[in-house]
Design a protein around this motif. Structure first.
Motif: not given
Ligand SMILES: NC(=O)c1ccc[n+]([C@@H]2O[C@H](COP(=O)([O-])OP(=O)(O)OC[C@H]3O[C@@H](n4cnc5c(N)ncnc54)[C@H](O)[C@@H]3O)[C@@H](O)[C@H]2O)c1
Length: 384
Positions: A20-21, A23-25, A46-47, A85-87, A90-91, A94, A108-109, A137
Motif C-alpha cells: 500500500v503506497g 510513492g518513492g519508498m 494507492d489512493l 508504505v503510505t505517508v 495514513a499509517h 491503513v 514503514e517508520k 530499516s
Molecule cells: N526507511 C527509510 O529510510 C525511508 C526513506 C524514505 C521514506 N520512508 C518512509 O516511507 C513512507 C512513504 O514515504 P514516501 O517518500 O514513499 O512518500 P510518497 O509521498 O512518495 O508516497 C506515498 C504514497 O502513499 C500514497 N497514499 C497516501 N495515503 C494513502 C492511503 N490512505 N491509502 C493508499 N495510499 C496512500 C500516496 O498517494 C503516495 O503515492 C513514509 O512513512 C516515510 O517516512 C522511509
C-alpha cells in the motif's frame, strides 16, 4: 513477556502480500518484494491509481491488480499480509483497516504520525491478534550488529554519541516543514541508540537551531541528550545543512564503556579499542552475535516473514517500536519549551490523547485495560 500474535505456518509457498503506497519508498519496497523468494506480490494499493499502475510497470508486472482500498484489494487477491508504505498521516488508518480485516502488517517508520496514534495501533494489534511490525530499516545492518557485539565487551556502558552532518538539497516538503531534522531523520539514530544500548529513554533535553546559511525553513540542526534506562547518556548532534566532511547517513558513533571504546563511522566495520577477536558474545534476544540481519528493508521483510512463520517477536514489533517515536516527540517538546522532558510524562499524555480520540470501541477497551503504558509496551498487560 511478549505480545502473542497469529502465525501463518510455512506451507512451502511464499506469503502473498499487498503493498500500500506506491510513492518513492513504495517503489523501493516493490523491488524488494519482487526479488524476495519469501513473498509474492499480489497487488498494489494507492489512493492515486496511476501511481499504483506506474509502480506495477516499474517492476515489469503491469498486469498486477491495483486498487484504492486496502482490505478490499487484499480480499480480492487473497493476500495474507499488508506492507504499508503510505505517508505517515495514513499509517494509522491503513494499518487499522488491515488489522481489523485480520491481516498482519509491516509498516514503514514512523509507527504513526503521533505516539498517541502508535498506542492506538498497539491496542488494535492486540485486539486483532495480528502482528504489526514497524520497519525501522537502519537496524538491519551487519556493522551495527557488530558494533553492538563489540560494545558488549566494554563492561558497563556510559555514553553513546551519534554525530550526523549532511547537506542534502531535497527540495519539496522537507525544506518547508517544522523540525525537519528531528521529525524526518533523527528517529533512525534514536532507534539505533536503543538497539545498541538495549535500553529505553527516561528523559531528554534538546535544543534546535537553524544555522544562518540554512536553506531549510524549520530548524535543520539539533543537539539532544537522553538519559536512558540504566543511567547511560545518549548524545545526538545533527545538522542537515553542513557541507564538507559529511558523515554517513547512519551517523558517526562512539560507544564509551568501562574498559574501552567502540567507534563506528556508520559505513564500514566498527573498531574497538579492545580489538575485534573477542570470542562469542553472550546470548541476547536479538541474536547480535550470530546472525546476519540482512540489509535494510530486505532485512526487515525477512524478519517479518520469519515472525509470522515461527511466532518469534521481531525487533520492530509495534509495542517495541513506539519508544523511538516517543524520543522524537519528547525532543521536539523539549526544544520548544526549553525544559527537560520526562518520557513517562510524554507517554501518559499520549495515552490520555489516545483514549480521548479512539473511535473503535474494541480498541478503546484494550487501551483502558492497560495498567500502565510502559508495562503495556513491555507486553505485561497482555494476558497470554
Ligand atoms: N526507511 C527509510 O529510510 C525511508 C526513506 C524514505 C521514506 N520512508 C518512509 O516511507 C513512507 C512513504 O514515504 P514516501 O517518500 O514513499 O512518500 P510518497 O509521498 O512518495 O508516497 C506515498 C504514497 O502513499 C500514497 N497514499 C497516501 N495515503 C494513502 C492511503 N490512505 N491509502 C493508499 N495510499 C496512500 C500516496 O498517494 C503516495 O503515492 C513514509 O512513512 C516515510 O517516512 C522511509
Amino acid at each position: 513477556m511478549t505480545t502473542p500474535f497469529a502465525t501463518i505456518p510455512d506451507d512451502g509457498t511464499p506469503l502473498r502480500v499487498v503493498v500500500v503506497g506506491a510513492g518513492g519508498m513504495g517503489r523501493a519496497w516493490l523491488r524488494t518484494v519482487q526479488e524476495s523468494p519469501l513473498v509474492e506480490l499480489a497487488g498494489i494499493v494507492d489512493l492515486d491509481l496511476e501511481a499504483a499502475r506506474v509502480g506495477a510497470a516499474s517492476i515489469g508486472r503491469p498486469e498486477l491488480p491495483v486498487g484504492t482500498g486496502t482490505a478490499r484489494l487484499a480480499s480480492d487477491v487473497g493476500a495474507q499480509a499488508v506492507i504499508n508504505v503510505t505517508v505517515p498521516v495514513a499509517h494509522h488508518p491503513v494499518t487499522t483497516e488491515a488489522l481489523a480485516a485480520g491481516l498482519p502488517v509491516l509498516g514503514e517508520k514512523p509507527v504513526a504520525s503521533t505516539a498517541a496514534q502508535g498506542l492506538s495501533l498497539a491496542a488494535a494489534s492486540e485486539l486483532s491478534g495480528q502482528l504489526f511490525m514497524v520497519s525501522q530499516s537502519r537496524r538491519y545492518n551487519s556493522h551495527l550488529f557488530e558494533a553492538k557485539r563489540l560494545a558488549s565487551r566494554l563492561g558497563s556502558l556510559g555514553i553513546v554519541s551519534a554525530e550526523f552532518f549532511k547537506a542534502p538539497r531535497f527540495g519539496g516538503f522537507r525544506d518547508a516543514m517544522d523540525h525537519p531534522l528531528l521529525l524526518d531523520m533523527s528517529i533512525h539514530q534514536f532507534d539505533m541508540a536503543r538497539f545498541l544500548l538495549d535500553a529505553d529513554p527516561v528523559s531528554v533535553f534538546c535544543e534546535e537551531y537553524n544555522p544562518s546559511w540554512s536553506w531549510y525553513r524549520g530548524d535543520a540542526g539539533a543537539t539532544a541528550v537522553f538519559e536512558m534506562t540504566g543511567g547511560q547518556r545518549f548524545a545526538f548532534t545533527g545538522s542537515w545543512c553542513s557541507p564538507g566532511q559529511e558523515t554517513s547517513w547512519n551517523a558517526a558513533w562512539r560507544i564509551s564503556g568501562e574498559h574501552g571504546t567502540v567507534l563506528w563511522d556508520g559505513d564500514g566495520a566498527p573498531l574497538s579499542s579492545l580489538g575485534g577477536d573477542l570470542g562469542a558474545a553472550p546470548d541476547g534476544d536479538l541474536g547480535a552475535d550470530t546472525e546476519d540481519p540482512g540489509q535494510e528493508i530486505a532485512g526487515s521483510l525477512r524478519d517479518f516473514v520469519r515472525a509470522l512463520r515461527t511466532g518469534r517477536t521481531p525487533m520492530g514489533q509495534v509495542h517495541r517500536n513506539i519508544m523511538s517515536l516517543a524520543m522524537v516527540e519528547a525532543a521536539v517538546l523539549s526544544a520548544s519549551t526549553g525544559m527537560r522532558v520526562s518520557i513517562d510524562a510524554l507517554l501518559e499524555e499520549s495515552y490520555a490523547q489516545a483514549v480521548l480520540t479512539e473511535r473503535a470501541p474494541g480498541v478503546l477497551e484494550v487501551l483502558k485495560s492497560w495498567t500502565s503504558v510502559r508495562s503495556a509496551l513491555a507486553g505485561e498487560s497482555v494476558p497470554l
